[in-house]
Write a protein that holds these residues in place. Sequence first.
Motif, PDB file in Angstrom:
ATOM      1  N   ILE A  45       0.845  -1.200   0.000  1.00 49.29           N
ATOM      2  CA  ILE A  45       0.000   0.000   0.000  1.00 49.29           C
ATOM      3  C   ILE A  45       0.875   1.243   0.000  1.00 49.29           C
ATOM      4  N   THR A  46       0.720   2.057  -1.018  1.00 45.27           N
ATOM      5  CA  THR A  46       1.466   3.312  -1.135  1.00 45.27           C
ATOM      6  C   THR A  46       0.570   4.491  -0.765  1.00 45.27           C
ATOM      7  N   ASP A  47       1.139   5.675  -0.819  1.00 45.43           N
ATOM      8  CA  ASP A  47       0.403   6.894  -0.462  1.00 45.43           C
ATOM      9  C   ASP A  47       0.718   7.963  -1.510  1.00 45.43           C
ATOM     10  N   LEU A  48      -0.310   8.446  -2.197  1.00 47.16           N
ATOM     11  CA  LEU A  48      -0.101   9.444  -3.240  1.00 47.16           C
ATOM     12  C   LEU A  48       0.512  10.731  -2.710  1.00 47.16           C
ATOM     13  N   THR A  49       0.354  11.003  -1.428  1.00 48.25           N
ATOM     14  CA  THR A  49       0.933  12.214  -0.858  1.00 48.25           C
ATOM     15  C   THR A  49       2.319  11.955  -0.259  1.00 48.25           C
ATOM     16  N   LYS A  50       2.719  10.722  -0.160  1.00 47.06           N
ATOM     17  CA  LYS A  50       3.986  10.313   0.477  1.00 47.06           C
ATOM     18  C   LYS A  50       4.087  10.836   1.910  1.00 47.06           C
ATOM     19  N   THR A  51       2.928  10.892   2.577  1.00 44.79           N
ATOM     20  CA  THR A  51       2.889  11.240   3.990  1.00 44.79           C
ATOM     21  C   THR A  51       3.109  10.000   4.851  1.00 44.79           C
ATOM     22  N   GLU A  52       2.526   8.877   4.421  1.00 48.09           N
ATOM     23  CA  GLU A  52       2.657   7.610   5.120  1.00 48.09           C
ATOM     24  C   GLU A  52       3.669   6.712   4.398  1.00 48.09           C
ATOM     25  N   VAL A  53       4.441   5.963   5.179  1.00 48.77           N
ATOM     26  CA  VAL A  53       5.382   5.011   4.582  1.00 48.77           C
ATOM     27  C   VAL A  53       4.598   3.920   3.876  1.00 48.77           C
ATOM     28  N   VAL A  54       5.272   3.203   2.985  1.00 52.96           N
ATOM     29  CA  VAL A  54       4.643   2.065   2.321  1.00 52.96           C
ATOM     30  C   VAL A  54       4.207   1.052   3.383  1.00 52.96           C
ATOM     31  N   LYS A  55       2.991   0.548   3.244  1.00 57.51           N
ATOM     32  CA  LYS A  55       2.416  -0.379   4.223  1.00 57.51           C
ATOM     33  C   LYS A  55       2.086  -1.708   3.559  1.00 57.51           C
ATOM     34  N   GLU A  56       1.758  -2.675   4.395  1.00 54.96           N
ATOM     35  CA  GLU A  56       1.332  -3.976   3.895  1.00 54.96           C
ATOM     36  C   GLU A  56       0.154  -4.477   4.720  1.00 54.96           C
ATOM     37  N   TRP A  57      -0.701  -5.215   4.062  1.00 54.56           N
ATOM     38  CA  TRP A  57      -1.909  -5.770   4.688  1.00 54.56           C
ATOM     39  C   TRP A  57      -1.988  -7.241   4.318  1.00 54.56           C
ATOM     40  N   ASP A  58      -2.116  -8.108   5.345  1.00 55.69           N
ATOM     41  CA  ASP A  58      -2.140  -9.552   5.109  1.00 55.69           C
ATOM     42  C   ASP A  58      -3.510 -10.171   5.354  1.00 55.69           C
ATOM     43  N   GLY A  59      -4.519  -9.331   5.465  1.00 60.27           N
ATOM     44  CA  GLY A  59      -5.868  -9.820   5.718  1.00 60.27           C
ATOM     45  C   GLY A  59      -6.288  -9.708   7.155  1.00 60.27           C
ATOM     46  N   SER A  60      -5.329  -9.443   8.055  1.00 65.01           N
ATOM     47  CA  SER A  60      -5.658  -9.274   9.465  1.00 65.01           C
ATOM     48  C   SER A  60      -4.902  -8.128  10.118  1.00 65.01           C
ATOM     49  N   THR A  61      -3.695  -7.800   9.615  1.00 66.04           N
ATOM     50  CA  THR A  61      -2.868  -6.776  10.233  1.00 66.04           C
ATOM     51  C   THR A  61      -2.388  -5.773   9.200  1.00 66.04           C
ATOM     52  N   LEU A  62      -2.569  -4.492   9.509  1.00 63.73           N
ATOM     53  CA  LEU A  62      -2.021  -3.407   8.704  1.00 63.73           C
ATOM     54  C   LEU A  62      -0.751  -2.930   9.384  1.00 63.73           C
ATOM     55  N   SER A  63       0.367  -2.954   8.674  1.00 66.14           N
ATOM     56  CA  SER A  63       1.646  -2.600   9.289  1.00 66.14           C
ATOM     57  C   SER A  63       2.517  -1.847   8.301  1.00 66.14           C
ATOM     58  N   ASP A  64       3.516  -1.133   8.842  1.00 60.38           N
ATOM     59  CA  ASP A  64       4.494  -0.455   8.002  1.00 60.38           C
ATOM     60  C   ASP A  64       5.442  -1.489   7.402  1.00 60.38           C
ATOM     61  N   MET A  65       5.776  -1.308   6.143  1.00 59.86           N
ATOM     62  CA  MET A  65       6.741  -2.192   5.506  1.00 59.86           C
ATOM     63  C   MET A  65       8.153  -1.843   5.990  1.00 59.86           C
ATOM     64  N   THR A  66       8.897  -2.855   6.398  1.00 67.61           N
ATOM     65  CA  THR A  66      10.276  -2.671   6.839  1.00 67.61           C
ATOM     66  C   THR A  66      11.213  -3.107   5.717  1.00 67.61           C
ATOM     67  N   THR A  67      12.085  -2.198   5.289  1.00 71.68           N
ATOM     68  CA  THR A  67      13.031  -2.516   4.228  1.00 71.68           C
ATOM     69  C   THR A  67      14.441  -2.635   4.796  1.00 71.68           C
ATOM     70  N   ASN A  68      15.372  -2.940   3.920  1.00 72.60           N
ATOM     71  CA  ASN A  68      16.776  -3.036   4.305  1.00 72.60           C
ATOM     72  C   ASN A  68      17.508  -1.708   4.144  1.00 72.60           C
ATOM     73  N   LEU A  69      16.770  -0.615   3.879  1.00 73.99           N
ATOM     74  CA  LEU A  69      17.412   0.663   3.589  1.00 73.99           C
ATOM     75  C   LEU A  69      17.826   1.406   4.848  1.00 73.99           C
ATOM     76  N   GLY A  70      17.326   1.006   6.011  1.00 79.64           N
ATOM     77  CA  GLY A  70      17.696   1.661   7.245  1.00 79.64           C
ATOM     78  C   GLY A  70      17.031   3.003   7.460  1.00 79.64           C
ATOM     79  N   THR A  71      15.993   3.290   6.713  1.00 81.56           N
ATOM     80  CA  THR A  71      15.261   4.541   6.852  1.00 81.56           C
ATOM     81  C   THR A  71      13.837   4.327   6.369  1.00 81.56           C
ATOM     82  N   ASN A  72      12.960   5.260   6.665  1.00 80.40           N
ATOM     83  CA  ASN A  72      11.581   5.146   6.202  1.00 80.40           C
ATOM     84  C   ASN A  72      11.530   5.167   4.675  1.00 80.40           C
ATOM     85  N   PHE A  73      10.590   4.402   4.123  1.00 79.36           N
ATOM     86  CA  PHE A  73      10.480   4.290   2.669  1.00 79.36           C
ATOM     87  C   PHE A  73       9.063   4.669   2.253  1.00 79.36           C
TER      88      PHE A  73
END
Length: 537
Positions: A127-155
Motif C-alpha cells: 500500500i502506497t500513499d499518493l501524498t507520500k505522507t505515510e510510509v509504504v504499508k502492507e496488509w495480510d488480511g488481518s494486520t495493517l503494518s508499516d513495511m520494513t526494508t533493508n534501507l535503514g530509513t523510512n520508505f
Amino acid sequence: MLEKQPPKDFQTVMKFGGGIVTIASEDEIKETECSTGQNFVMELDNSSYRPRKPFQLMGTATNAADIKGYAQLVKKDNTISTLIQAGDTVYEWDGASSFTSRGTVDSGAKLRGTLDSNWTLEDKVLITDLTKTEVVKEWDGSTLSDMTTNLGTNFYAKYCFVENERAWYANVKTSADTPHLIAVSELEDYDDLTTGNRPSSSLGASDPFYLLSPDLRPINGLVEAFGAVMFSTVRGSMFKFTGASAKDYAITPFYNGSAASGDESVVHVGNDVYFGREGAIESLASIQNIAEASVDDLSRFISNDVQSIAEWRLVYDRNTQRVYCFPKDTDEIWVFQKPMYDAVAKGAVMTNLGQFQSPWSRYTTRHTATFLPTTVWNMLDPATSTMAVYFGDTSGNIYKMEGSDFNGDGGTTDILTTRTSKSFQSPPGQKWDLNGWILYRKPSAEVTVTLVFEFGGVAIFDQEIQLTLPAPANVTFSTYGGTSYYSGSYYYGTSFVSRLSRQEWSAAGRASQIQVRAQIEGTTDFSIQEIGLNWEG
C-alpha cells in the motif's frame, strides 16, 4: 422553364447508437450521433436510446469522514479483504455495513493498494500513499503494518506495481525526496531494495536495482502493458523498461514529448494504455503497432469540450469496458465506450451500427455526492467478487458506479437523460406541418418524454411537447365468481413489459432547419428505438 418542385411530404428517422460529437458542425455529424447529451449509455450491439444506470450507495464509514484511500487483497485461496481509508482511520469493509478499524494514518494521506500491487507469494497487498505522507504499508488480511526494508530509513512511494516476481516502486522518498526514481525489489523479495545499484553486468540477475527517469521529471503513472513496465513523467514523456534482469534493465522512450497529466490518469485497459493529458485522452497502442509514428487522440470527437482540462483521473471498468474520465474540479464524467472503438480498430464489421460512431457519453448528477469524488477506484465487489468502479465522498459514503436497481442516484435522486440530434434541413419553399412517432419498448413504469424542437434559420425559436409512454396495464383475474380464487401470485394476463410500441405526436412550426432534443427525467429504465419526423405540406 418550370422549376423543380420539392416533394409534398418529407420524412426522416432519428436512430441512436452513437455518442456525442461537438467538434463537427451540427449538420455534418451522423444521424445516430448527437450534438449534445448526458446520462445515456451505449453498447456495440444495441443502438437504442437508454439511460445510464444510477450509482448505488454501498455503505457509510463509521466516522463519516472523507473517503481518501483503499486497498484490496485477494489471497491464493481467493478470499478477499478490503480496506477503506476514511479520514485518519483505516477500516476493513465487508462491502455493506460492517466497518472494522484496522489502524490510523495521517488524515491527509491517500492510500492506494491496487490489485496490481498484490504480492501473491506471501498473500499481502503493498500500500502506497499518493501524498507520500505515510510510509509504504502492507496488509495480510488481518494486520495493517508499516513495511520494513533493508534501507535503514523510512520508505515512501506514490506508486507500486508487482510484475515478474518483483515489486516496482515509483516516485519514492527515503532520507531525501526523489520523485524521478524507480526502485525495483530483489526477485521474490518485495522489501529488499537498493538506492545505490543501477542495472549492470556486475549485479546478480535477481538483485534489486534502481533507475531514474531520463528527463529527471517526477513520475506520475506506472503500469504494465505490451509486455513491459511503462511510466509517465510530469510534463515530460512516456517511457518503458526493456531488459530481463538486474544485469540489463534499461529505460527507453516510448512517446516523446507527451505524458499524463494528473496522479491517476494512466490506465491499462486490457489491450491498450489510455492516458489523460492536458486537453485530451490518448491511446498508446498505435505507437506500439506502427513504430512510434503517432498516437490516437480518443477525444477528437469532443475536443471542444475538453481542450481546457488541465488534469484527469481515469478508471477502467473491466466488466462494462467503459473508461470513466474525471476532469479535475469539474462536476461531470466523460465516459469512453471502449468496445465501439475496438470494433473499428480491429477491423470488425459493425452490422448493427454501421460505420464508426463517436464512443463518448457524458455523465452528470443532481445528487449531493456530485461527480467530484474524494477517491475513485476499481476493485472486486467484496460481496459478489465482480469487478466494479467505486467512489467516495466527503461524508464517508461509498458508491458503486453501476448500480443494480433503477431507483435514482444514491437511491434518492432522479437522473436527467438528454440527447440533441444533428441539424436536419427542412423542405424548402412551402408551408408544412411537423408530426412523427416514437418507437419504444414498454417501460415498467410510466415515463414522460419531452421533445424540444430547436428551430433555426431565419426564424429561431423552440417548441416543446410532452409525451407519456405508459406502463402496461395488467389484465388479471383473481376469481371465478363467488369465493373461488386462484391463490398466490399466479394469474391470467400479461404485462407486455419490453414489448415494442409506437406513439404518434404532432407539432407546429416553420424554419429552414431543426434539431430535436429528447429528454427524460426520473428513475425508470427506458429504451427508445427511433423517433420519426414527418414534414407534411
